[in-house]
Enzyme design. Structure first.
Site, short mmCIF file in Angstrom:
data_model
loop_
_atom_site.label_atom_id
_atom_site.label_comp_id
_atom_site.label_asym_id
_atom_site.label_seq_id
_atom_site.Cartn_x
_atom_site.Cartn_y
_atom_site.Cartn_z
N HIS A 1 17.47 10.56 11.28
CA HIS A 1 16.52 11.23 12.20
C HIS A 1 16.58 10.61 13.48
O HIS A 1 17.07 11.54 14.53
CB HIS A 1 15.40 11.58 11.59
CG HIS A 1 14.21 12.51 12.34
ND1 HIS A 1 14.15 14.03 12.00
CD2 HIS A 1 13.47 12.38 13.41
CE1 HIS A 1 13.26 14.39 12.75
NE2 HIS A 1 12.87 13.56 13.67
N GLU A 2 15.83 9.67 13.78
CA GLU A 2 15.61 9.01 14.83
C GLU A 2 17.12 8.71 15.57
O GLU A 2 17.39 8.74 16.82
CB GLU A 2 14.86 7.62 14.85
CG GLU A 2 13.67 7.81 14.18
CD GLU A 2 12.66 8.88 14.93
OE1 GLU A 2 12.91 9.19 15.85
OE2 GLU A 2 11.69 9.34 14.07
N HIS B 1 18.01 11.79 17.72
CA HIS B 1 17.34 11.67 18.97
C HIS B 1 18.06 10.85 19.85
O HIS B 1 18.13 11.16 21.07
CB HIS B 1 15.79 11.02 18.94
CG HIS B 1 14.68 12.06 18.26
ND1 HIS B 1 14.84 13.60 18.84
CD2 HIS B 1 13.85 12.31 17.13
CE1 HIS B 1 13.76 14.12 18.36
NE2 HIS B 1 13.36 13.45 16.92
N GLU C 1 14.35 17.91 18.96
CA GLU C 1 14.18 17.89 17.39
C GLU C 1 15.56 18.60 16.73
O GLU C 1 15.81 18.10 15.78
CB GLU C 1 12.94 18.56 17.22
CG GLU C 1 12.36 18.41 15.75
CD GLU C 1 11.93 16.91 15.53
OE1 GLU C 1 11.57 16.29 16.56
OE2 GLU C 1 11.83 16.76 14.48
#
Lengths: 506, 506
Positions: free
Chosen positions: B269-270, B273, B299
């Protein structure tokens, strides 16, 4: 103190605190750059550092600062200030004057020159070719001479540079103490060179697991009284300690897999610097006084812990079992006496940063004599390699075969840091003198160390030195702690005693 | 462009870059605080952060900035600017106006209030006592309502808050897309709740060595195309990504020893980003455009990589062998299909941050509806616990028994971040829509992923989204990439397809 003065003082203190905030932010960024910041972000980070440094400098020489200093240095105002505020005013004024006397364009040129010079020096060292670095060094010397004219000087021109790192130190004093030190250390080193009973250091260079080294370093730091809630231990190529604020004093080391002593004694050394910064008085927080009083006194603390505690036999009588436990295959058959003798081996060598406790000071004196002569136009830059090699042959009995292991070995001159080197030897002399006093006040010291009671030592140093920060000058500190001025005899005695015993000289 | 304009433009750009430098310095310090800064240094660091934030804000609303913006927004000047400079002017003007419209004292009060509110919220959550937090939340809502009046609004008052995180987004649009999403997800969640064939997730909660988890996380990040020369992976309590500059984009995660999925999917997830921030165009460096265009699009990238790549069967067909290799005792007897089904388990629950891909959006809609009603005075703060619990019962079929697991679970409101929550659901919808387009353009996508060819996916996203940064608005990005406006149908289709298969619904 009248109401207006109090208000002005609080505005002045706020300005100082603001400057310290920029300094702390810059400190965090330098620490970050040296402990693993991603390579591709470095360029962007340099710009950020540039912006914050410029702003910090601007505040230091601002009209606002000038007005405050003009006001607070008026005798009738100054006399109303307390001790701390007086010293803040004094130190701020000193910094203001120093910065203001250099025309900004001149300073800008110098910054550009030294930043170029550092990469040229790197290349010159790699190729062992002094001629590459020579034109840069010539210019750097010239700028320093110009700056000295602008700043002014008393007695020797070099005094002004010394004063930047060791307030109050002069060529006159240094010549005296270095002379005594040299007269007694050169023959001692020569005797050791001829000694027959030399330790075998090969066991120090086996494979030592980095994780276990880290664990052991952390253990020793805790024993010294380093507060991990007010600091952290990381890795970097060149070890350093940085006091961001007394609640955040960080240490780095370099765990070499084939050399246990580098990280071990490096950690204790940086730990000594860190204890100083962690134990500054709360009263000094956010002021210009919230740091070590000089490079020499700072170095005395790293050296005190490294050489006088960490390299002592009582220390290892206490901690060697833990060390053997961490590295049983490497040290299982080595006795504590063998270990002690080996880590204290003295051997005249070419490279300063690898030098032992005894010969280290001779490396420093060579640099001091050269710097002093350069600044006073007594030698020329192009003569340096020759002068360097001759001095190494004379003082240490070893002669560099290449400039890389001679005159090009240190980074300091490329950055223009003339006057810095003496701090290292001053640190050793201060440390010995402080140790002498401590022994008088704690006659039981060796037994205490052997029991691992290091806490009272840290408390004593805090009470006598650490808490004062820059509130007292280095000469005041050493006089207050030991009852006399800097005296090299204590270091000479220590070295003679220690090495006579280790090398069974008579 | 005339000479004077060019000079002014370059001075303007320098001012913007200066502001960005402060932002980067603050970013380094926040990262540091969250990844292991010593506890006792935090107070000192807060002061430093205060000084730099204040200076950054001062530059943002300075007279200098005002003069530049006045000049560059003149039609005859604006028309001479290129696309990037126009957008820089536009965004700077927006920020300037937003900051200028709030009286400084009012803003200062609000900063103090929210900083107090956060610690009160922490305590209230701990004691599960909403009444402690209520008076603070009431004030925070009031301030936000006042700010909206000062900023102005079109249509619904809540639009002004939405626009801060998702420029151009409105209640009118959101009601529509959330309505469609809700109508299709609530029944799907209810069907899954009744499904018989539920996976056994106990194997995810065995002991997983942290070192091996870190190694595997690093491996997956590299496979995604995360550049470790332009970033680093560290640990923190709450995982985050921070783009200091495109050459330094850092990720943190939290390696839980008894939960392999937390760090694994958290890292992906990170990492999503981070890919966005690492691949911003060089042209945007040092400008206000050098970041993601909105929270929603940002997001969408974390969700794209986490849910559409990292939670897909082809991905695990490629990487599961490595995973089993790293954790043979835990996963040796678990097939890739079992693993895939289990990490995709959907189960209506009370806590947003633990929610699965399907039910997550329902958590968001509840918060959106409540925020909108609060800002428009349609409900009162004291009614929140009741309203919250009723909505959870209605949408998710579960009812909190304590406020700690209900209305007090999220930190956002204590900091005044109204309008932020919708970004999470927007991200999911954008991600599905982008994936739909990608599949059309790379019909072979699943086979590519199964072969570990993630590079073309990153390149495609860079070309379509990442490189533009804030140069394009979120609505422009989504239109440009997918050929249509935000459309929730793609997410609904994806979820229906995926979960029907996993739970063998018909």
């Amino acid at each position: 103190m009248d109401r207006t003065l109090e208000e002005k003082l609080s505005a002045f203190r706020a300005l100082i605190q603001k400057i310290k905030s920029y300094e702390e932010a810059l400190g965090v960024m330098y620490w970050d750059l040296r402990t693993g910041a991603p390579r591709k972000g470095v360029e962007g980070r340099s710009e950020v550092i540039g912006v914050l440094s410029t702003e910090m400098f601007r505040l230091t020489v601002s009209e606002e600062m000038n007005a405050f200093l003009d006001e607070f240095t008026l005798p009738e105002v100054y006399s109303q200030l307390d001790e701390i505020n007086r010293k803040i005013v004094k130190e701020s004024k000193k910094e203001y004057d120093r910065s203001k006397k250099i025309p900004p364009e001149k300073y800008q040129e110098y910054v550009v020159l030294t930043s170029q010079a550092e990469s040229v020096w790197e290349q010159a060292k790699q190729e062992s070719d002094f001629s590459l670095f020579r034109p840069y060094l010539e210019k750097i010397v010239k700028y320093n001479q110009e700056f000295i004219e602008l700043w002014g000087y008393e007695g020797n021109k070099y005094n002004t540079l010394l004063d930047m790192y060791e307030p109050g130190m002069t060529v006159e004093k240094l010549d005296l103490v270095f002379g005594q030190l040299k007269d007694r250390t050169v023959p001692l080193a020569a005797r050791i060179k001829k000694a027959k009973d030399k330790p075998d250091s090969s066991f120090l260079h086996q494979h030592y697991d980095k994780g276990k080294q880290r664990e052991f370093s952390r253990f020793i730091l805790k024993e010294m009284g380093y507060d991990f809630q007010a600091g952290r231990l990381d890795e970097s190529v060149h070890p350093f300690a940085t006091g961001l604020n007394p609640g955040d004093v960080r240490i780095t080391t370099n765990f070499k897999p084939d050399d246990i002593s580098f990280a071990l004694f490096g950690t204790i050394h940086e730990g000594g610097h860190a204890l100083y910064e962690q134990n500054l008085s709360e009263e000094l927080r956010g002021t210009i006084l919230c740091t070590g009083t000089s490079m020499g006194i700072h170095e005395s603390q790293s050296r005190f812990w490294e050489n006088f505690i960490g390299c002592s036999l009582p220390f290892w009588k206490r901690y060697y079992a833990e060390m053997q436990n961490a590295f049983p295959t490497q040290l299982g058959n080595i006795t504590v006496e063998q270990f002690y003798r080996t880590v204290n081996e003295a051997e005249p060598s070419l490279i300063r940063i690898e030098a032992d406790e005894l010969t280290y000071n001779l490396h420093i004196m060579i640099r001091y004599e050269i710097e002093k002569a350069l600044i006073n136009d007594e030698i020329r830059v192009d003569e340096l390699p020759e002068v360097w090699n001759a001095k190494y042959t004379e003082y240490l009995g070893v002669t560099p075969s290449r400039d890389a292991e001679g005159v090009l070995q240190d980074v300091h001159w490329s950055g223009g840091s003339f006057g810095y080197f003496p701090s290292y030897a001053l640190g050793n002399m201060y440390a010995a003198q402080i140790m002498h006093t401590l022994r008088k006040q704690m006659p039981d010291l060796d037994a205490m160390i052997e029991r691992g009671e290091l806490h009272p030592v840290k408390e004593w140093l805090t009470d006598k030195i650490y808490r004062f920060g820059k509130l007292l000058d280095p000469s005041e500190i050493i006089l207050q702690v030991t009852g006399e001025e800097l005296n090299p005899a204590y270091l000479v005695d220590h070295l003679t005693r220690k090495y006579s015993e280790i090398y069974r000289l008579d």
